[in-house]
Structure formats: structure tokens, C-alpha cells
Scaffold this motif. Sequence first.
Motif: not given
Length: 294
Positions: A229-247
Motif C-alpha cells: 500500500t505504500g512506503f515511507e523514507i523518513r529520518g534526520k542525518v547528523d554527524d554533529g559537525k556538518s549541516e543536518p539533513l532532514e528528509l
Amino acid sequence: MAIRRPGRVAVLAVVLLTASACAQATSGTPRPDAAASDEILVKAGYKAFREHFENLGDEHAKVYNFLNYGDTELKTEHESYKYGDPPITVLERHRPPTDDRSAVLHPPNDPYDYVRLDQQHANLARTPWVATPTLYRDGFETCFLLTAWLACHLDNAIAQTRATAQDKPRERARRTGDGVEVTTGAQLGLMIDEGFIGIPADEEADVSAQMRDQLVPVTIKLDADMKFTGFEIRGKVDDGKSEPLELQIGYEVVGEATPHDFPDKPAASETTTISDPAKAEKFWDAFNSSPATG
């Protein structure tokens, strides 16, 4: 392994949902082996996901895409319809908060695709529609329909993560009130390489190696009959140094497409035809870039 048409893929092993795995026999009531049962559901769910796109039928689907990274904030929604064999397809796109929509229509066996321009890109032609050589000149391919294209490349990213990542995703399944959810994951770097994480090319180098190696959770959703019926990709990626990425990227099967879901093929007087491949590619670059101005 990429999702392809049925004739080009090996037949996957059948997973019997009625099978049960039990611990070594003891007196009294047998107790289910929870880990083995979970593994059966995970395999069945992933199999249902792949087979859905290998045998894509008449479908109405939605895809949403949210990305927040540094100065880049992307919000896009697509809605697709596929009907018949050979199929007619239409793909609608809009960028919230407006409801200004474009559409890409492919009539069956037509040598052209027809693009209805939204207001933000109306200056790309003097007519409301633009015709360019079709992507389906060698026949319909599921992975050319943009909503399904996302699934094809997600499948690649998951498969490569399983095969090569040192940090393997913890795959598990859980029953919900509506059916089953299978959780897996893929490395951010592989998702970027597969092209469905929309980071501007000049900012990709800013994504650190540590961030690229991090796993982003993927949830595959199925109904009570184990139908996708569907899928979802969801998370926040952060290494503590670079800009975090949220998707957050999602695919939803809305229902079955019907002949009434498609616009008529535009009249010649409403259409600018671009037959030269180089000029067509230039048009698509402009159409898929940031909203046109001028």
C-alpha cells in the motif's frame, strides 16, 4: 537489483505466510519462534513491495517529497495514473503551498509525451502544452513513470546497503490495525547516488562521509492481505559537525486508475512540438529546475 518488468527478473522464492516456525519440541503448548516469524513477515513484505512494481497494474498513486538541508528546502508532490495495456499515463506535479499543477500525458503508443505547463513555467512556450519525444519509444517501462521510478531506485539502495554496508539495517515487521509494516533502511549516500535525494549538485560535496554511511529508516506498508500500500523514507542525518539533513519521502497507493482520470490529448493549436533531442533535453532541464522566471 533494480525492479524491472517480469520478463527480465528472476522469479522470487515463494514465502508461505501460513508456515509457522517453532522452537524445539517440548511438552505442552509449542511456543512460536518470534525471530523466525518476524523474518518470514519481513521477506514477505519486501517480496510484495518488489512484485507490486514488477507487475504494476492500473494504479493511482501519490508521492510526496520533503527535504531540509542547509539553505535548501524542497517540498514537492506528484500524483500518477496508469491505465490499460499498452498504458496511458499522466503524471501531475505541484509544489506546496500553491496548487499550481503541471501534467505529463503519454497516450498509448504515441511517439510524444505532452507536458501541460504550470503557471510557474508558462514562459517556456507560447502554448499551454509542449510535446517532446516520448520516454517510452521502446515500450512502457515501469521505472520511467516518475512515481514508480522512486521505488525502483529505492530498491537499488536497499539492496546495495544489504550487500555492502558494515552497519546492516535491522529489519523487522510489526502488525498494525490495518495490516503489516516492515522496517528496513538504506545508507544516505546510496540514496543520493540513486538520485532521489534532491540535494543540489554543488552541495553534495558538503555531505560528510560519516553522514553518507548513516542508515535512513524505510517503512514498507502492507494491508491485512499482505498487499503493498505504500512506503515511507523518513529520518534526520547528523554527524554533529556538518549541516543536518532532514528528509521525508512517501509513496501511497490511492486506488485503481480509470479512463476518466486522463485529460484529452491536446490539439495541435495548443501544442508546441519539440522534436530535436537536444532542444527537448534543454526544455526538460528548465521544466524540472527551480520555477522559471522572466
